[in-house]
Write a protein that holds these residues in place. Structure first.
Motif, PDB file in Angstrom:
ATOM      1  N   UNK A 173       0.840  -1.207   0.000  1.00 42.19           N
ATOM      2  CA  UNK A 173       0.000   0.000   0.000  1.00 42.19           C
ATOM      3  C   UNK A 173       0.876   1.258   0.000  1.00 42.19           C
ATOM      4  N   UNK A 174       1.953   1.250   0.781  1.00 49.89           N
ATOM      5  CA  UNK A 174       2.838   2.419   0.851  1.00 49.89           C
ATOM      6  C   UNK A 174       3.559   2.620  -0.490  1.00 49.89           C
ATOM      7  N   UNK A 175       4.045   1.530  -1.061  1.00 49.20           N
ATOM      8  CA  UNK A 175       4.741   1.641  -2.344  1.00 49.20           C
ATOM      9  C   UNK A 175       3.825   2.212  -3.416  1.00 49.20           C
ATOM     10  N   UNK A 176       2.567   1.783  -3.412  1.00 51.54           N
ATOM     11  CA  UNK A 176       1.603   2.254  -4.401  1.00 51.54           C
ATOM     12  C   UNK A 176       1.361   3.755  -4.269  1.00 51.54           C
ATOM     13  N   UNK A 177       1.166   4.192  -3.042  1.00 52.45           N
ATOM     14  CA  UNK A 177       0.791   5.607  -2.860  1.00 52.45           C
ATOM     15  C   UNK A 177       1.991   6.537  -3.050  1.00 52.45           C
ATOM     16  N   UNK A 318       9.825   1.080  -2.538  1.00 51.01           N
ATOM     17  CA  UNK A 318      10.482   0.116  -1.642  1.00 51.01           C
ATOM     18  C   UNK A 318      11.051  -1.119  -2.355  1.00 51.01           C
ATOM     19  N   UNK A 319      10.885  -1.219  -3.661  1.00 47.46           N
ATOM     20  CA  UNK A 319      11.225  -2.467  -4.355  1.00 47.46           C
ATOM     21  C   UNK A 319      12.431  -2.331  -5.291  1.00 47.46           C
ATOM     22  N   UNK A 320      12.998  -3.467  -5.658  1.00 51.72           N
ATOM     23  CA  UNK A 320      14.114  -3.502  -6.612  1.00 51.72           C
ATOM     24  C   UNK A 320      13.831  -4.568  -7.665  1.00 51.72           C
ATOM     25  N   UNK A 321      14.294  -4.317  -8.873  1.00 49.11           N
ATOM     26  CA  UNK A 321      14.077  -5.259  -9.978  1.00 49.11           C
ATOM     27  C   UNK A 321      15.382  -5.484 -10.733  1.00 49.11           C
ATOM     28  N   UNK A 322      15.614  -6.734 -11.084  1.00 51.69           N
ATOM     29  CA  UNK A 322      16.769  -7.093 -11.900  1.00 51.69           C
ATOM     30  C   UNK A 322      16.345  -8.083 -12.971  1.00 51.69           C
ATOM     31  N   UNK A 344       7.324  -6.071   0.231  1.00 49.88           N
ATOM     32  CA  UNK A 344       5.993  -6.531  -0.181  1.00 49.88           C
ATOM     33  C   UNK A 344       6.043  -7.957  -0.719  1.00 49.88           C
ATOM     34  N   UNK A 345       7.217  -8.549  -0.801  1.00 47.17           N
ATOM     35  CA  UNK A 345       7.345  -9.893  -1.377  1.00 47.17           C
ATOM     36  C   UNK A 345       7.125 -10.961  -0.297  1.00 47.17           C
ATOM     37  N   UNK A 346       6.330 -11.952  -0.647  1.00 46.05           N
ATOM     38  CA  UNK A 346       5.967 -13.031   0.283  1.00 46.05           C
ATOM     39  C   UNK A 346       7.189 -13.694   0.937  1.00 46.05           C
ATOM     40  N   UNK A 347       7.030 -14.119   2.198  1.00 44.14           N
ATOM     41  CA  UNK A 347       8.116 -14.910   2.793  1.00 44.14           C
ATOM     42  C   UNK A 347       8.164 -16.320   2.208  1.00 44.14           C
ATOM     43  N   UNK A 348       7.105 -16.752   1.508  1.00 45.35           N
ATOM     44  CA  UNK A 348       7.166 -18.060   0.859  1.00 45.35           C
ATOM     45  C   UNK A 348       5.810 -18.712   0.699  1.00 45.35           C
ATOM     46  N   UNK A 349       5.842 -19.863   0.025  1.00 46.36           N
ATOM     47  CA  UNK A 349       4.615 -20.627  -0.226  1.00 46.36           C
ATOM     48  C   UNK A 349       4.289 -21.503   0.977  1.00 46.36           C
ATOM     49  N   UNK A 350       3.008 -21.693   1.182  1.00 52.43           N
ATOM     50  CA  UNK A 350       2.534 -22.501   2.297  1.00 52.43           C
ATOM     51  C   UNK A 350       2.889 -23.976   2.102  1.00 52.43           C
ATOM     52  N   UNK A 351       3.518 -24.570   3.103  1.00 44.85           N
ATOM     53  CA  UNK A 351       3.857 -25.997   3.071  1.00 44.85           C
ATOM     54  C   UNK A 351       4.596 -26.421   1.810  1.00 44.85           C
ATOM     55  N   UNK A 352       5.353 -25.514   1.206  1.00 47.23           N
ATOM     56  CA  UNK A 352       6.053 -25.858  -0.027  1.00 47.23           C
ATOM     57  C   UNK A 352       7.496 -25.362   0.024  1.00 47.23           C
ATOM     58  N   UNK A 353       8.300 -25.897   0.957  1.00 49.27           N
ATOM     59  CA  UNK A 353       9.687 -25.425   1.065  1.00 49.27           C
ATOM     60  C   UNK A 353      10.448 -25.578  -0.250  1.00 49.27           C
ATOM     61  N   UNK A 354      10.112 -26.637  -1.014  1.00 52.69           N
ATOM     62  CA  UNK A 354      10.779 -26.841  -2.304  1.00 52.69           C
ATOM     63  C   UNK A 354      10.513 -25.678  -3.256  1.00 52.69           C
ATOM     64  N   UNK A 355       9.222 -25.360  -3.421  1.00 51.99           N
ATOM     65  CA  UNK A 355       8.846 -24.264  -4.323  1.00 51.99           C
ATOM     66  C   UNK A 355       9.380 -22.923  -3.813  1.00 51.99           C
ATOM     67  N   UNK A 356       9.383 -22.753  -2.489  1.00 52.01           N
ATOM     68  CA  UNK A 356       9.880 -21.508  -1.907  1.00 52.01           C
ATOM     69  C   UNK A 356      11.373 -21.345  -2.184  1.00 52.01           C
ATOM     70  N   UNK A 357      12.128 -22.425  -1.948  1.00 50.27           N
ATOM     71  CA  UNK A 357      13.580 -22.340  -2.165  1.00 50.27           C
ATOM     72  C   UNK A 357      13.937 -22.171  -3.624  1.00 50.27           C
ATOM     73  N   UNK A 358      13.059 -22.662  -4.493  1.00 49.70           N
ATOM     74  CA  UNK A 358      13.322 -22.488  -5.905  1.00 49.70           C
ATOM     75  C   UNK A 358      13.032 -21.046  -6.333  1.00 49.70           C
ATOM     76  N   UNK A 359      11.992 -20.459  -5.719  1.00 49.01           N
ATOM     77  CA  UNK A 359      11.583 -19.109  -6.127  1.00 49.01           C
ATOM     78  C   UNK A 359      12.416 -18.019  -5.452  1.00 49.01           C
ATOM     79  N   UNK A 360      12.764 -18.232  -4.178  1.00 42.03           N
ATOM     80  CA  UNK A 360      13.494 -17.185  -3.459  1.00 42.03           C
ATOM     81  C   UNK A 360      14.939 -17.618  -3.264  1.00 42.03           C
TER      82      UNK A 360
END
Ligand code: ATP
Ligand code: MG
Length: 483
Positions: A173-177, A318-322, A344-360
């Motif tokens: 919300x802060x980044x948007x405004x 508040x964000x960065x892009x590469x 604003x980026x999620x700490x990770x996927x629910x019950x999906x450490x594999x998908x989380x570690x692949x994404x983050x």
């Protein structure tokens, strides 16, 4: 000691600071922030009566309505986690998400009531009749706590449960405004689903900024245009298909000057529609974001609206892009995967450490989208990595081909996917919905004028409609099955 990671309960604080301001306009009635707060307190006590407590996970299976808004806030007041379920899913798809999220109870609109084995289901009318039970309601939110869980659209595969913290929503919300600014009398049209981040983020902004919402239970171009023309809407969130309908319904009419932002996101924005908006002086802000970034992460600032037509802009403050390819940062104009970072980026996927570690990785979130940054750092989104068509070693982005075909006056909708080909590996194939008679050969000639030859679809199939999900996104994986 003082918790520096804490904010006041947003709606409660808002109702205290500016109680009389408009919070929501729904079905012709206005509700102030104080009205809303009181309705929410009552609902929280009703939810407590059915044993909803701090830390519980509760599913909401509802269409946009005042009642849905009340439930979302009420669960936050109780310290329970909202799981926002997509009302267009099948019972089987819903059950999968309900089990995946370990939901204790599902609250649903009466007409959406389904039996989920082993799960408590409560219809809205049942809930409305519940007694109230005194409950300790939260005066504050801890920013690191998970506020909501939202499944991704499932455009590329099985949906993943995205954990969204209060902090994610706050910073979104802060980044948007900080980019769009705040004007006296601002009012946001909410006609996208609340169960998607595009809708929910408007609700969060409304209480954080103290601005009104015009809430629609579903999207109608006519109603949306009416809200902009006659009900003081200054900002609207739309996806391309909605904007298309609105432009058509608008005809030769225009929007009032006070309408200052058409926030266009969720998918690629074809150039012709942007140009059409420019002609009509409709201020379109192209934006890029996803469930995992709690809405926008980049948006094209107003002053670049025309000079950078087609870009999704620069990152929000508040964000960065590469852009990354083969494990290294790309140079300007070089194509690669879009990776992002921010509070604003999620700490990770629910019950999906594999998908989380692949994404983050190393604190960066790998979006799975392809794009590039120009010399000045403006982001151009090309397409999803998984939809890329590699033909004879050349990259073809289906979104680019679709945009060209869509600009043909006889074409209503189009989807392009890669088809196996012995010589080229893959070749583009188009599925076309016509608004009037046009031949395959005409479309091919039209494309040849605007696209490099290898990008021109080798085949066209005329169909009645295209597979789209609840956010109106084209399901290219379904199209691949049609081939
Ligand atoms: P799933 O992750 O399950 O496949 P999804 O990615 O469609 O579903 P969402 O989080 O709703 O689920 O959508 C975010 C995606 O939408 C982005 O990753 C991107 O592919 C696409 N998108 C969003 N904004 C834009 C934009 N401005 N231009 C192009 N694509 C966009
Ligand atoms: Mg996604």
């Amino acid at each position: 000691s003082a918790n520096r990671n804490e904010t006041p309960n947003w709606l409660k604080q808002r109702a205290f600071l500016t109680p009389d301001r408009l919070a929501i306009r729904y079905e012709g009635k206005n509700y102030s922030f104080l009205d809303l707060h009181q309705l929410v307190e009552k609902r929280a006590r009703q939810l407590h009566q059915i044993d909803i407590k701090r830390g519980d996970t509760v599913g909401l299976l509802m269409k946009n309505s005042l009642e849905m808004v009340i439930n979302i806030h009420a669960l936050m007041y109780l310290g329970a986690v909202n799981v926002l379920l997509n009302t267009r899913l099948t019972a089987g798809e819903l059950l999968w998400q309900i089990n995946d999220a370990n939901i204790k109870c599902v609250i649903c609109d009466d007409e959406l009531s389904v039996h989920f084995p082993g799960k408590k289901v409560m219809t809205l009318s049942e809930l409305q009749l519940c007694d109230e039970k005194e409950a300790a309601l939260d005066d504050s939110f801890i920013l690191d706590d998970v506020a909501t869980i939202m499944y991704t659209s499932g455009t590329t595969g099985k949906p993943k449960g995205v954990q969204q913290t209060f902090g994610n929503h706050w910073w979104s919300a802060i980044g948007s405004v900080l980019n769009l600014g705040l004007k006296d009398g601002d009012c946001w049209l909410l006609a996208v689903p609340l169960f998607h981040i595009s809708g929910l983020s408007i609700l969060m902004r409304s209480v954080i900024y103290g601005i009104g919402i015009v809430l629609h239970s579903s999207f109608s171009a006519k109603e949306a245009n009416r809200a902009i023309k006659n009900e003081g809407v200054t900002i609207a969130s739309v996806v391309t298909a909605m904007l298309n309908d609105m432009l058509q319904e608008l005809g030769s009419d225009t929007y009032p000057k006070s309408f200052r932002c058409m926030l266009l996101g969720g998918g690629p924005a074809p150039r012709p529609i942007l140009e059409q908006c420019r002609e009509k002086e409709i201020p379109v802000f192209q934006t890029y974001g996803m469930t995992e970034t709690c809405s926008q992460i980049a948006t094209l600032a107003p002053e670049f609206c025309f000079s950078k037509l087609g870009s999704a802009g620069k990152p929000l403050f508040p964000a960065q892009i590469r852009i990354v390819a083969d494990g290294r940062a790309c140079s300007p104009n070089e194509e690669g995967e879009i990776v992002v970072k921010g509070p604003n980026v999620t700490p990770g996927y629910l019950h999906r450490p594999d998908a989380t570690n692949e994404a983050i990785r190393d604190g960066w979130f790998y979006t799975g989208d392809l794009g590039y940054l120009d010399e000045e750092g403006f982001l151009y989104v090309l397409d999803r990595r998984s939809d890329l068509i590699v033909s004879g070693g050349e990259n073809i982005y289906p979104a680019e081909v679709e945009a060209v075909i869509l600009s043909h006056p006889s074409v209503k909708d189009v989807g392009v996917v890669g088809k196996e080909n012995k010589k080229w590996g893959k070749v583009p194939h188009a599925f076309v919905v016509r608004s009037e008679e046009v031949s395959e050969e005409e479309l091919r000639q039209f494309c040849l004028k605007k696209l490099a030859k290898y990008k021109v679809p080798k085949g066209f199939t005329f169909v009645e409609s295209l597979p789209r999900n609840a956010s109106k996104k084209l399901l290219r994986r379904k199209l691949k099955e049609w081939l």
